[in-house]
Scaffold this motif. Structure first.
Motif, PDB file in Angstrom:
ATOM      1  N   ALA A 226       0.801  -1.227   0.000  1.00  0.00           N
ATOM      2  CA  ALA A 226       0.000   0.000   0.000  1.00  0.00           C
ATOM      3  C   ALA A 226       0.833   1.276   0.000  1.00  0.00           C
ATOM      4  N   ASP A 227       2.139   1.178  -0.007  1.00  0.00           N
ATOM      5  CA  ASP A 227       2.994   2.365  -0.014  1.00  0.00           C
ATOM      6  C   ASP A 227       2.924   3.008  -1.401  1.00  0.00           C
ATOM      7  N   ALA A 228       2.106   4.054  -1.539  1.00  0.00           N
ATOM      8  CA  ALA A 228       1.843   4.639  -2.862  1.00  0.00           C
ATOM      9  C   ALA A 228       2.751   5.813  -3.209  1.00  0.00           C
ATOM     10  N   MET A 229       3.660   6.187  -2.334  1.00  0.00           N
ATOM     11  CA  MET A 229       4.548   7.319  -2.601  1.00  0.00           C
ATOM     12  C   MET A 229       5.949   6.804  -2.920  1.00  0.00           C
ATOM     13  N   TYR A 230       6.392   7.023  -4.132  1.00  0.00           N
ATOM     14  CA  TYR A 230       7.671   6.474  -4.577  1.00  0.00           C
ATOM     15  C   TYR A 230       8.651   7.535  -5.081  1.00  0.00           C
ATOM     16  N   MET A 231       8.301   8.797  -4.932  1.00  0.00           N
ATOM     17  CA  MET A 231       9.185   9.857  -5.436  1.00  0.00           C
ATOM     18  C   MET A 231      10.585   9.767  -4.831  1.00  0.00           C
ATOM     19  N   ALA A 244      12.107  -3.290  -1.497  1.00  0.00           N
ATOM     20  CA  ALA A 244      11.710  -2.873  -0.146  1.00  0.00           C
ATOM     21  C   ALA A 244      10.663  -3.828   0.436  1.00  0.00           C
ATOM     22  N   GLU A 245      10.604  -3.876   1.749  1.00  0.00           N
ATOM     23  CA  GLU A 245       9.616  -4.681   2.450  1.00  0.00           C
ATOM     24  C   GLU A 245       8.220  -4.138   2.140  1.00  0.00           C
ATOM     25  N   PRO A 246       7.271  -4.969   1.709  1.00  0.00           N
ATOM     26  CA  PRO A 246       5.931  -4.471   1.403  1.00  0.00           C
ATOM     27  C   PRO A 246       5.215  -3.966   2.646  1.00  0.00           C
ATOM     28  N   LYS A 247       4.344  -2.978   2.457  1.00  0.00           N
ATOM     29  CA  LYS A 247       3.597  -2.395   3.551  1.00  0.00           C
ATOM     30  C   LYS A 247       2.106  -2.582   3.341  1.00  0.00           C
ATOM     31  N   GLY A 248       1.410  -2.887   4.443  1.00  0.00           N
ATOM     32  CA  GLY A 248      -0.035  -2.964   4.405  1.00  0.00           C
ATOM     33  C   GLY A 248      -0.652  -1.658   4.857  1.00  0.00           C
ATOM     34  N   ILE A 249      -1.972  -1.556   4.779  1.00  0.00           N
ATOM     35  CA  ILE A 249      -2.658  -0.333   5.159  1.00  0.00           C
ATOM     36  C   ILE A 249      -2.363   0.046   6.604  1.00  0.00           C
ATOM     37  N   GLN A 250      -2.368  -0.957   7.484  1.00  0.00           N
ATOM     38  CA  GLN A 250      -2.140  -0.654   8.894  1.00  0.00           C
ATOM     39  C   GLN A 250      -0.720  -0.194   9.179  1.00  0.00           C
ATOM     40  N   ASP A 251       0.222  -0.476   8.285  1.00  0.00           N
ATOM     41  CA  ASP A 251       1.597  -0.003   8.457  1.00  0.00           C
ATOM     42  C   ASP A 251       1.707   1.486   8.186  1.00  0.00           C
ATOM     43  N   LEU A 252       0.710   2.074   7.547  1.00  0.00           N
ATOM     44  CA  LEU A 252       0.776   3.473   7.139  1.00  0.00           C
ATOM     45  C   LEU A 252       0.009   4.398   8.080  1.00  0.00           C
ATOM     46  N   VAL A 253      -0.672   3.820   9.080  1.00  0.00           N
ATOM     47  CA  VAL A 253      -1.461   4.645   9.978  1.00  0.00           C
ATOM     48  C   VAL A 253      -0.820   4.732  11.355  1.00  0.00           C
TER      49      VAL A 253
END
Length: 253
Positions: A226-231, A244-253
């Motif tokens: 779910a990590d949508a920022m890649y700049m 990179a290690e994948p991230k879920g929605i709960q990792d971003l909150v």
């Protein structure tokens, strides 16, 4: 199930793809649980859509036990998802990743209860493009289908579905796929298609929805989650694989 164990009667992931290759196309016309695109694909005869995106959000705070399935049903679902996506050298199987829990959560939530699903009829036999055409909610369909298949297995194999060998379980699923078995309560193709679709969803869904434990399916295919920022990743990873290690929605909150 590993392909190296085929001599012992197991069925590997590649065998599964051969057995059920045609089912994916059929399942693509069925309702999608926990998906925004379900609104468009799940159009009922009147054109009223179904939405159930919040089901998984609610499930994030629930426990790990079953909320909808009873003991026998949960054993069936665990065996079914393990048969549809078995473990092998390519990656983990659906049972390992908690896909049965994902399906249970969907059945216990708004999707399973048929929220925003038109259920007034008439319910004629439609084309695949016309979507779901049953008076049953998805949870009623799955529960009745499990009972039908369990009765068929008991009659023909003198066993429960989860008590069968891996080879025999795969054979039963294949018979459902090609509609060799006519279930008495629910349409065979619809039940098998929904079960397969839910299994695929749970395998690749965000972990907060109950499946894809430890984001293992994402790691297997290299999906960043779910990590949508890649700049900020462009320069460090220019001309190099993004690992990179994948991230879920709960990792971003």
């Amino acid at each position: 199930m590993s392909t190296r164990d085929k001599s012992q009667g197991d069925v590997g992931r590649r065998d599964f793809l051969k057995l059920f290759g045609a089912a994916g196309a059929a399942a693509s016309t069925l309702p999608l649980a926990g998906s925004a695109s379900a609104d468009e694909m799940m159009a009922a005869p009147t054109g009223k859509p179904q939405r159930h995106e919040s089901d998984g959000l609610k499930s994030a705070v629930r426990g790990s036990g079953y909320e909808f399935f009873n003991v026998d049903e949960s054993a069936f679902v665990e065996a079914a998802v393990d048969t549809l996506i078995p473990s092998d050298s390519t990656g983990p199987g659906a049972k390992e990743l908690g896909v049965a829990i994902y399906i249970d959560r969907q059945m216990a939530g708004g999707y399973g209860k048929g929220d925003r699903l038109y259920l007034e009829g008439p319910f004629g036999e439609g084309t695949p493009e016309q979507g779901y055409q049953l008076p049953m909610t998805p949870s009623e369909l799955i529960r009745a289908g499990i009972a039908d298949v369990s009765a068929y297995v008991q009659k023909n194999h003198k066993s429960t579905f989860d008590g069968l060998s891996a080879k025999d379980r795969a054979a039963v699923m294949s018979e459902l796929d090609v509609k060799k078995v006519e279930l008495p309560t629910v349409p065979t193709a619809t039940f098998f298609g929904v079960l397969l679709q839910l299994t695929i969803e749970g395998y690749f869904a965000d972990p907060m929805y109950g499946g894809n434990k430890d984001r293992a399916a994402w790691k297997m295919i290299g999906f960043p989650g779910a990590d949508a920022m890649y700049m900020d990743k462009i320069e460090p990873f220019r001309n190099k694989p993004y690992t990179a290690e994948p991230k879920g929605i709960q990792d971003l909150v």
